[in-house]
Design an enzyme around this catalytic site. Structure first.
Site, short mmCIF file in Angstrom:
data_model
loop_
_atom_site.label_atom_id
_atom_site.label_comp_id
_atom_site.label_asym_id
_atom_site.label_seq_id
_atom_site.Cartn_x
_atom_site.Cartn_y
_atom_site.Cartn_z
N LYS A 67 -68.70 -30.61 32.04
CA LYS A 67 -67.49 -31.46 31.61
C LYS A 67 -67.76 -32.98 31.61
O LYS A 67 -67.71 -33.74 31.00
CB LYS A 67 -66.30 -31.09 32.11
CG LYS A 67 -65.58 -29.59 31.80
CD LYS A 67 -65.57 -29.51 30.39
CE LYS A 67 -65.37 -27.96 29.98
NZ LYS A 67 -65.90 -27.72 28.44
N GLU A 106 -58.52 -43.68 36.56
CA GLU A 106 -58.58 -43.40 35.09
C GLU A 106 -57.58 -44.31 34.36
O GLU A 106 -56.38 -44.44 34.87
CB GLU A 106 -58.37 -41.77 34.77
CG GLU A 106 -59.60 -41.16 34.28
CD GLU A 106 -59.11 -39.75 34.33
OE1 GLU A 106 -58.00 -39.31 34.09
OE2 GLU A 106 -60.28 -38.94 34.31
N HIS A 144 -50.83 -27.10 30.81
CA HIS A 144 -52.07 -27.14 30.19
C HIS A 144 -52.59 -26.08 29.26
O HIS A 144 -53.63 -25.99 28.80
CB HIS A 144 -53.15 -27.44 31.10
CG HIS A 144 -52.76 -28.68 32.28
ND1 HIS A 144 -52.90 -29.81 31.61
CD2 HIS A 144 -52.27 -28.66 33.28
CE1 HIS A 144 -52.39 -30.73 32.57
NE2 HIS A 144 -52.22 -29.92 33.71
N ARG A 147 -66.89 -22.33 20.30
CA ARG A 147 -66.77 -21.20 19.86
C ARG A 147 -65.60 -21.34 18.83
O ARG A 147 -65.05 -22.27 18.59
CB ARG A 147 -66.05 -20.43 20.95
CG ARG A 147 -64.73 -20.87 21.80
CD ARG A 147 -64.19 -20.30 22.94
NE ARG A 147 -63.38 -20.88 23.66
CZ ARG A 147 -62.34 -21.73 23.46
NH1 ARG A 147 -61.76 -21.29 22.35
NH2 ARG A 147 -61.70 -22.37 24.22
#
Lengths: 499, 164
Positions: free
Chosen positions: A118, A202, A237, A294
């Site tokens: 990630k 962030e 999530h 995928r």
């Protein structure tokens, strides 16, 4: 180029069933894998051949790559489709499949590896000039330095514990003069909660949307996009409502985000189906989040608005075929919305629920897809994934799709199990959803509106239930005591409680 | 969810001429409706109530019945079952809310805990659920160990008796 004659699906449930359908249409033979507990599941019955992975834990058995490849060879399958989850994004598995001389229906191991990391994938995106959420993830924790980084990132800003979770050690800074106090507080909280006060910074998005782009690439240098899906409505999530097109994008914004996605798959010379996920801000800017290498759970939404069979394309690409169409042949028509029905109890902290499915109404129509491997009489145990079914509705516009989806959910019933079906219906009925105001915090900010506790029996419903219960009580009595069946009163009713 | 307890004291009624025609008195109102069983589905019935026709699905469960009416699922439980379930709920024990696997235990006998403190973590269907203490208490006993599968409604943590 090699024509595939037999495919083993290294997955279960609805996605296995979904893949079998396309295989059947293409004249490809199929092999299903199952654990003993699911021997009688609908998806197993629908395959041409079936092989057991033994007893016990679902996850362990479907993660046993060695055994899966062995079975594929034994059955003479020439390709393995991994579905989603399990081994679908496991680079070692794709390598082992190809090493065994079989076709892996998915991207190369290098693509899987690159996107599986990630942090690394974000750095790679930055090199390509793709925006990622501005932030600071460095080791230097000097407060002055952090403040300098903060002003570079911009406001509002999120200070977050590196070790964080559950909202602890987190502060949102809206004015730079609040930074010092926020940093101190977050550090103290993080030290108390995790024994680690390292912070990351962030950019904080107040109302982000989750917008993703469906991709498909062949091995001849063609990299296509199949437009976007918006999956902002999530719980813990986990996506629960997915739609295409996104109500947030106009045609310019749509072009920008899909062009960006094509740039990514072209740059990495991607192969097969993939999804690029972005965080979309209210001002139209968007940031790369991750790429799933995928087929996605929510792929039917794209199939309904574009008319393409994504599994068929996956198989053709795996055979080495060139995709014989151009980007402008792919268009978005109408609107499609999917919801995920799960075995969980929205009135009890979404605890998993188990039980025997006693009644399942079929909502399938020319505009509704019901993707599930469940049948009446199936036992839902704790070994299962909580997702019972995906219900997908198409409409000429968003309103029609929503109405059809609600009707479809009403038809299903899922008697015998507690599900989130009513909760999903409540979401679809909110003003916020109707207006397309869908953000990732949707279920939190509309909590009181989507409370399924509001659903109460009307007077007529109640009378009906009372009558029917009485009828069945009377029937069961009359079986035992034929003689007294003529009794006309129900004073001997033991009583019951209605939920 | 609003619970409606229905027992013989608040409902009364008569089954009229045949099994198909039902009259129910509830909250001093009388409802009459027709029920028709459909052959192709044992659980599926058509009804006519106050001139409105509809369909209802009824299935029986271990505890009572479930209904699908106008798209909503209703559950009725025999009052016997409700009572036995309620008697299990006490402040002195923490029960597993569902079957699952114990993946973490945070307390041991003798621990003094506060209301809301995490006691143990159960996992089912890939999801974790943390059991919390219902009150301030001392832990007397913990049943089960990490990795063990437990059924639903099983006593996992015993707390000191509430002082009355």
């Amino acid at each position: 180029m090699k024509k595939i004659k037999k495919i083993l699906v290294a997955n279960r449930g609805e996605i296995a069933l979904r893949i079998f359908k396309t295989c059947k249409e293409m004249g490809i033979a199929t092999v299903a894998l199952y654990i003993e507990e699911e021997k009688k599941s609908l998806y197993v019955k629908k395959a041409d051949e079936k092989r057991s992975l033994g007893e016990g834990n679902l996850r362990q058995s479907f993660l046993n790559s060695k055994k899966i490849i062995e079975i594929a060879k034994e059955t003479g399958a020439d390709a393995i489709h991994p579905g989603y989850g399990f081994l679908s994004e496991n680079a070692a598995f794709s390598e082992a499949v190809e090493g065994a001389g079989l076709i892996f229906i998915g991207p190369t191991k290098d693509s899987i590896k690159m996107m599986g990391d990630k942090k690394g994938s974000k750095e790679h995106m930055l090199k390509l000039g793709i925006p990622v959420i501005p932030g600071f993830h460095g080791d230097d924790q000097n407060p002055e330095m952090l403040k300098k980084e903060a002003s570079k990132i911009g406001l509002p800003l999120l200070i977050k514990a590196s070790a964080g979770g559950g909202g602890k050690g987190m502060r949102i800074v809206e004015k730079m003069e609040d930074f010092d106090l926020g940093l101190e507080g977050a550090k103290r909280e993080a030290m108390n909660s995790f024994g680690d006060d390292r912070m990351l910074l962030e950019r904080y998005l107040t109302s982000p949307r989750h917008i993703e782009v469906q991709m498909m690439s062949d091995t001849h240098g063609n990299h296509f996009h199949f437009f976007e899906r918006e999956c902002s409505i999530q719980r813990r999530h986990q996506k629960i409502v997915e739609e295409s097109p996104s109500p947030a994008l106009n045609s310019d914004q749509r072009k920008k985000i899909t062009d960006t996605a094509v740039k990514i798959t072209s740059a990495m010379n991607y192969r097969g189906a993939g999804t690029i996920e972005f965080i979309y801000d209210t001002d139209g800017s968007f940031y790369f989040l991750e790429m799933n290498t995928r087929l996605q759970v929510e792929h039917p939404v794209t199939e309904m608005v574009t008319g393409f069979d994504l599994v068929k394309l996956q198989i053709e690409v795996a055979e080495g075929e060139k995709l014989h169409f151009s980007q402008k042949d792919i268009t978005q028509r109408g609107h499609a919305i999917e919801v995920r029905v799960c075995a969980e109890d929205p009135e009890n902290e979404f605890l998993p629920s188990i039980g025997k499915l006693k009644y399942l109404g079929d909502p399938t129509s020319s505009h509704v897809r019901f993707e599930s491997a469940l049948s009446e009489g199936d036992d839902i145990t704790i070994n299962f994934d909580p997702m019972l079914a995906k219900v997908v509705a198409f409409g000429i516009n968003r309103i029609e799709a929503t109405e059809r989806l609600i009707k479809a959910l009403e038809t299903c019933g899922f008697l015998g199990l507690t599900t989130n079906s009513e909760y999903l219906q409540q979401i679809l009925k909110t003003e916020g959803f109707k207006k397309g105001d869908t953000y990732t915090h949707f279920v939190k900010s509309h909590k009181s509106e989507i409370d399924s506790k509001k659903i109460k029996a009307t007077k007529n419903n109640l009378a009906l239930i009372l009558g029917l219960s009485q009828l069945s009580l009377k029937k069961s009595t009359s079986k035992k005591e034929q003689a007294s069946a003529a009794s006309h009163s129900w004073n001997n009713l033991t009583g019951f409680r209605l939920y | 969810m609003k619970e409606i307890i229905v027992d013989k004291n608040i409902i009364s009624g008569n089954i009229l001429s045949s099994l198909d025609l039902i009259s129910v008195e509830h909250d001093k109102e009388n409802f009459q409706f027709k029920i028709k069983s459909c052959d192709h589905f044992e659980s599926y019935r058509e009804y006519e109530l106050e001139g409105i026709k509809g369909k209802v699905v009824v299935t029986s469960t271990n505890e009572g019945h479930e209904y699908l009416i106008e798209g909503h699922r209703f559950v009725s439980k025999n009052i016997k079952n409700v009572k036995s379930a309620n008697s299990l709920h006490s402040d002195d024990q923490v029960l597993s809310p569902m079957p699952g696997k114990i993946i973490k235990i945070m307390v041991k006998p003798g621990d003094k805990i506060k209301k809301g403190d995490a006691l143990l973590v159960l996992e089912a269907m890939k999801m974790e659920h943390t059991l919390k203490s219902p009150r301030d208490a001392e832990v007397l006993k913990v049943n089960g160990k990490v990795g063990e599968m437990v059924q639903g409604e099983v006593e996992l943590v015993f707390l000191d008796k509430t002082k009355k």
